[in-house]
Motif scaffolding. Structure first.
Motif, PDB file in Angstrom:
ATOM      1  N   LEU A  55      33.133  27.823  24.122  1.00  0.00           N
ATOM      2  CA  LEU A  55      34.374  27.629  23.369  1.00  0.00           C
ATOM      3  C   LEU A  55      35.570  27.492  24.312  1.00  0.00           C
ATOM      4  N   ASN A  57      37.416  29.948  25.240  1.00  0.00           N
ATOM      5  CA  ASN A  57      38.478  30.893  24.861  1.00  0.00           C
ATOM      6  C   ASN A  57      38.836  31.819  26.005  1.00  0.00           C
ATOM      7  N   PRO A  92      29.302  25.463  20.029  1.00  0.00           N
ATOM      8  CA  PRO A  92      30.678  25.747  19.594  1.00  0.00           C
ATOM      9  C   PRO A  92      30.868  25.532  18.087  1.00  0.00           C
ATOM     10  N   ARG A  96      31.896  28.496  15.322  1.00  0.00           N
ATOM     11  CA  ARG A  96      33.101  28.322  14.481  1.00  0.00           C
ATOM     12  C   ARG A  96      32.745  28.318  13.004  1.00  0.00           C
ATOM     13  N   GLU A  99      32.304  31.733  11.897  1.00  0.00           N
ATOM     14  CA  GLU A  99      33.631  32.357  11.833  1.00  0.00           C
ATOM     15  C   GLU A  99      34.335  31.937  10.551  1.00  0.00           C
ATOM     16  N   ASN A 100      34.252  30.671  10.230  1.00  0.00           N
ATOM     17  CA  ASN A 100      34.912  30.154   9.032  1.00  0.00           C
ATOM     18  C   ASN A 100      34.328  30.764   7.755  1.00  0.00           C
ATOM     19  N   PRO A 104      32.781  38.682  11.320  1.00  0.00           N
ATOM     20  CA  PRO A 104      33.869  39.405  11.975  1.00  0.00           C
ATOM     21  C   PRO A 104      33.740  39.427  13.503  1.00  0.00           C
ATOM     22  N   TRP A 105      34.106  38.374  14.169  1.00  0.00           N
ATOM     23  CA  TRP A 105      34.061  38.359  15.639  1.00  0.00           C
ATOM     24  C   TRP A 105      35.168  39.244  16.202  1.00  0.00           C
ATOM     25  N   SER A 106      34.897  39.863  17.360  1.00  0.00           N
ATOM     26  CA  SER A 106      35.978  40.510  18.095  1.00  0.00           C
ATOM     27  C   SER A 106      36.944  39.417  18.544  1.00  0.00           C
ATOM     28  N   ARG A 107      38.180  39.798  18.859  1.00  0.00           N
ATOM     29  CA  ARG A 107      39.215  38.778  19.138  1.00  0.00           C
ATOM     30  C   ARG A 107      39.836  38.929  20.516  1.00  0.00           C
ATOM     31  N   ASP A 110      44.933  36.102  22.236  1.00  0.00           N
ATOM     32  CA  ASP A 110      45.553  34.967  21.521  1.00  0.00           C
ATOM     33  C   ASP A 110      44.900  34.726  20.150  1.00  0.00           C
ATOM     34  N   ASN A 111      44.193  35.741  19.665  1.00  0.00           N
ATOM     35  CA  ASN A 111      43.600  35.733  18.319  1.00  0.00           C
ATOM     36  C   ASN A 111      42.404  34.786  18.139  1.00  0.00           C
ATOM     37  N   THR A 112      41.910  34.225  19.221  1.00  0.00           N
ATOM     38  CA  THR A 112      40.688  33.416  19.132  1.00  0.00           C
ATOM     39  C   THR A 112      39.473  34.333  19.291  1.00  0.00           C
ATOM     40  N   ILE A 113      38.267  33.787  19.061  1.00  0.00           N
ATOM     41  CA  ILE A 113      37.028  34.569  19.180  1.00  0.00           C
ATOM     42  C   ILE A 113      36.859  35.086  20.606  1.00  0.00           C
ATOM     43  N   CYS A 129      30.738  40.567  18.497  1.00  0.00           N
ATOM     44  CA  CYS A 129      31.433  41.499  17.620  1.00  0.00           C
ATOM     45  C   CYS A 129      31.011  42.882  18.088  1.00  0.00           C
TER      46      CYS A 129
END
Lengths: 567, 344
Positions: A55, A57, A92, A96, A99-100, A104-107, A110-113, A129
């Motif tokens: 991803l 991230n 990826p 996603r 996630e959608n 509940p992924w940890s973050r 910047d609030n992404t996975i 998570c």
């Protein structure tokens, strides 16, 4: 029963993703999911670490291409490169998508996975998570299947495929609640029943039910198994239960100690010590035990993973789960005492031979997840790639079966055939002439596999292992089921699981015996190096007249040439 | 675990497992069987059961799968308390056992019995479906997989603990409301509902909430806290139940349910008098018509036995009511502030 378009066997990550995707692909199809446990109990829940996806991230410069290369190298070049392309390119998108749907992924900040580093990966790309990633993915998929109204047959134990000529007509399964054997006529069947590493029994981290049911069903139907000899061992399983003490314990500074009080890893990996690669550390522990430097106990020989020098504060704050697990399962508090550990079998790289669309050689039969071997893991799987495998190929299986179901006739299974399956299943198991105890056979199977088809393999050991398995199979013919009831006969189910493990154990031992080289998880003392000229190929194991017949299949290469695997 | 030989060897004890037995095909009612085995320190209840099944009586039926405390299969009552057999140490149970050396093993309560230690989980699954225990994403299915929702760590932490739930049904078994009313939503389903409600990706928290405040829903809980005390993952289930109730009153304006009116009446009595005005509580909760229809016979009986609570004008304020009101105002203001920052 009304014929189904798709019957999915297994309610873990692969099976549930397949169900969802099949419904999405064609909502008019009649789809059922069979599982021997409630789907939310499936072994997907035990995966803690996470799922790999580029991803970007965490590391902005991560790419799908790097993920592909890491996976191929990790596989010791036995993975099929086109399959790995699919795995990593889809990653990826699938993370996603989950996630959608609500995983509940940890973050990240910047609030992404969130992503973290994992063994054998060039960039931190493992999405997680906390330490319950598999559990939360499984919950999400189960919730979404309930939302979509997927039809579940929970606590049904799959027995056999109904085969006519070159194609399947559906599935035969036992309803645990009634003991009735029922027919599930179907145009297509997706096998997604998980791995077979529980055949190592007490020397395995797997759930009690990871007995390779799907593989055994396919194997009995004449579908080839691929690369069965590749079983991954984790260095630090708890002595009594085989449950994993994750690498984090060594990452925080834990020592591995033998009965002479030595930090023995100095002998095997002077620099990296306890943090060497997984297969190397497993081999080191095994060597210490074999050379008599392990501790003795009724539960077998073991070594110490010592955390006591780390202090109570660090253990409580950074390793609370491990501490809890040691207390619950071993009765040992790592603050006060060293943890008894030994290597444990925990993942099966091999499985049902499929193409990149999850098709097997039998028309209308598909396989996905740990149950299948595409192959994306080759001779050694990277951490974070197993969850990814079940998601990506589970989805592909659902899509492919939904697209192709129309090509096949609706299955039909006659009463007479059903009766044959019942007779085959019960085959005198309650008779008084049957005296063998299943618990004993199961434990002996685990012992001989760990000893002779374990971390270190060698021609004479393997020969011994093959003999032992043959003897156990012979004794199994006289196995006794003492519980004669129909309702929830777990005694009968465990005996049938043992039968599956015995069938598959033969293919594991045969593959290991034939492969005269060392590659990935397969280590031959008598053939210590990788031999690409002779052995850069997949092993196929097919059942012909009740015997294992070995064949081979070329590895699909691509952009990456064979290289020596060094880290 | 070895054959029972030397009782005095250190770290070993003879333990009797008193196991609940019931096979619907032959038994008209359940009974107990005793099995005595020698257990080593560090052995769990599940390993003991496995040993008994493999060596003494293969017909004992129970569920077990991961054996590592994550799949939730082996929920059962051990010496009366619902828990996972696989994470429960025999020696810990013995230390608290009323009858020395005996461990009683029974199936979970509040779910239909199938055989021995196995109960039917379907009612729980049906309730999960009834209360939409899933995320109905604000994103259409066709757009999925392209980009992530951006979610703060703070939001994640709001449902992090609730997602630990493994549906072992220990809380279901311990729930005192379910013992009286099998239709009650169940603690586990309330927990999951709460987890969905506080997730910003979910599009149906309004509908879910509307279902939760109906009969057999969130207002039936009587705060006995047994669910929370028995939770094998130490999840604060009562926080979730309170969270749903607060959400229903504050945010959704669902003030017209009997549960919310009951709570409001409590609040107002406590604020004004420092104690309850019980005589009018049913009227304020369920209305005059319902009260006359349902409680009049009981009221008459109570009057006959001189057990009636005093009428409202005679309820004196509690001692120190002034200081109490001050504290009450401060507390409610604090809670309100807390909520504001929570919802941001």
């Amino acid at each position: 029963m009304k014929p189904f378009d798709i019957v999915i066997v297994g309610g873990g990550g692969a099976g549930l993703y397949a169900a969802m995707e099949a419904m999405k692909t064609n909502p008019s199809l009649n789809i059922a999911v069979l599982s021997k446990v409630y789907p939310n109990r499936s072994h997907t829940s035990a995966a803690q670490g996470g799922a790999n996806a580029a991803l970007g991230n965490k590391a902005k410069d991560d790419t799908v291409e790097m993920h592909i290369f890491d996976t191929i190298k990790g596989s010791d070049y036995l993975a099929d490169q086109d399959a790995v392309d699919v795995l990593c390119s889809e990653a990826p998108k699938i993370i996603r998508e989950l996630e959608n749907m609500g995983t509940p992924w940890s973050r990240m900040e910047d609030n992404t996975i969130a992503q973290r580093p994992f063994g054998g990966a060039g960039r931190p790309r493992c999405c997680y998570c906390s330490d319950k990633t598999g559990h939360t993915i499984l919950q999400t998929l189960y919730e979404q299947c309930l939302k979509k109204g997927v039809i579940f047959f929970n606590e049904y134990f799959a027995l056999n495929l109904s085969v006519k000529g070159s194609r399947s007509r559906g599935l035969i399964a036992m309803n645990m609640k009634t003991g009735n054997v029922e027919a599930f006529p179907a145009r297509t069947v997706i096998l997604a029943t998980g791995g077979y590493a529980k055949m190592y029994w007490n020397r395995s981290s797997n759930a009690a039910g990871n007995t390779g049911d799907g593989q055994a069903i396919a194997y009995r139907a004449g579908i080839p198994m691929k690369d069965m000899e590749f079983v991954q061992f984790h260095p630090t399983g708890l002595r009594k239960s085989g449950l994993l003490v994750t690498e984090g314990a060594r990452g925080e500074g834990g020592y591995l100690i033998n009965r002479n009080g030595e930090r023995f890893m100095a002998r095997y990996a002077k620099e990296k010590m306890e943090l060497g690669p997984r297969d190397l550390v497993s081999r080191s522990l095994e060597t210490e035990i074999l050379e008599g430097r392990g501790f003795d106990s009724p539960a077998g020989k073991y070594l110490h993973l010592d955390l006591t020098h780390l202090g109570a504060d660090l253990i409580k704050s950074r390793l609370p789960q491990i501490r809890e697990m040691c207390m619950q399962f071993e009765g040992v508090d790592p603050i006060d005492e060293p943890i008894p550990v030994r290597p444990t079998a925990h993942y099966s790289m091999g499985g049902i031979d499929t193409d990149n669309f999850t098709r097997t050689i039998m028309e209308g039969v598909y396989a996905a997840g740990e149950c299948a071997c595409v192959s994306v893991h080759g001779a050694n799987r990277l951490g974070g790639n197993s969850l990814l495998d079940i998601l990506v190929f589970g989805r592909i299986a659902g899509h492919t079966a939904a697209e192709e179901a129309g090509k096949f006739e609706p299955g039909n299974i006659s009463e007479a055939e059903l009766k044959e399956h019942v007779e085959e299943m019960r085959g005198g198991m309650h008779a008084s002439g049957h005296h063998e105890r299943y618990g004993e056979l199961r434990e002996e199977l685990g012992q001989t596999l760990a000893l002779n088809v374990g971390i270190f393999r060698e021609a004479s050991l393997l020969k011994r292992g093959i003999q032992d398995i043959a003897e156990l199979k012979e004794r199994f013919k006289k196995v006794r089921v003492t519980d004669t009831s129909d309702v929830f006969n777990t005694n009968l189910m465990q005996v049938l699981e043992l039968k599956n493990m015995l069938d598959l154990a033969e293919t594991v031992a045969a593959g290991a015996s034939a492969r005269e080289e060392s590659r990935g998880s397969h280590t031959r003392i008598d053939f210590p190096v990788r031999d690409d000229a002779k052995w850069h190929k997949h092993t196929l194991a097919t059942r012909v007249k009740g015997n294992v017949v070995l064949g081979e299949k070329p590895v699909t290469m691509g952009r990456y040439e064979l290289q020596e695997r060094t880290y | 675990m070895t054959a029972p030989t030397d009782q005095h060897r250190e770290g070993k004890k003879d333990v009797t497992f008193r196991i609940f037995r019931f096979n619907p095909q032959v038994d008209s009612k359940p009974y107990f069987d005793d099995y005595t085995i020698q257990v080593e320190r560090g052995i769990t209840v599940l390993r003991s059961l496995n040993y008994i099944k493999e060596h003494i009586d293969a017909s004992i039926s129970f569920r077990a799968f991961c054996q590592a405390g994550i799949c939730g299969s082996c929920g059962m009552r051990v010496n009366g308390l619902s828990q996972l057999a696989c994470t429960t140490q025999v020696w810990d149970v013995l230390a608290k056992s009323r009858e020395p050396g005996i461990i009683k093993v029974e199936p979970l309560r509040n779910l239909p019995l199938i055989k021995d230690l196995i109960v039917d989980m379907d009612p729980l699954v049906d309730k999960m479906k009834h209360y939409s225990n899933w995320i109905d994403s604000t994103m259409p299915e066709s757009s999925m997989g392209k980009k992530e929702f951006l979610i703060s760590e703070e939001e994640f932490l709001r449902y992090d603990k609730a997602t630990d739930c493994i549906l072992c049904a220990s809380c279901v078994s311990e729930c005192s409301i379910l013992r009286a009313n099998k239709e009650y939503v169940s603690p586990a389903v309330l927990l999951k509902s709460y987890r969905m409600n506080v997730d910003s990706r979910d599009a149906i928290h309004g509908e879910r909430l509307a279902e939760l405040v109906k009969d057999h829903g969130v207002w039936d809980c009587t705060h006995c806290y047994r669910c929370q005390e028995s939770c094998v993952k130490s999840i604060p289930i009562m926080d979730a139940i309170h969270g749903i109730r607060e959400d229903a009153i504050e945010l959704r304006g669902m003030k017209d349910t009997s549960g919310s009116k009951h709570a409001e009446a409590f609040m107002s009595d406590i604020e004004k008098k420092g104690k309850l005005v019980e005589a009018t509580l049913p009227i304020r909760t369920n209305g005059i018509v319902w009260t006359l229809q349902n409680l009049l016979p009981m009221a008459v009986k109570m009057i006959m036995k001189r057990r009636t609570p005093p009428p409202p004008p005679l309820v004196k304020s509690a001692k120190g009511i002034k200081i109490f009101r001050e504290m009450f105002r401060e507390m409610t203001e604090h809670v309100r502030q807390d909520h504001k920052s929570h919802k941001k």
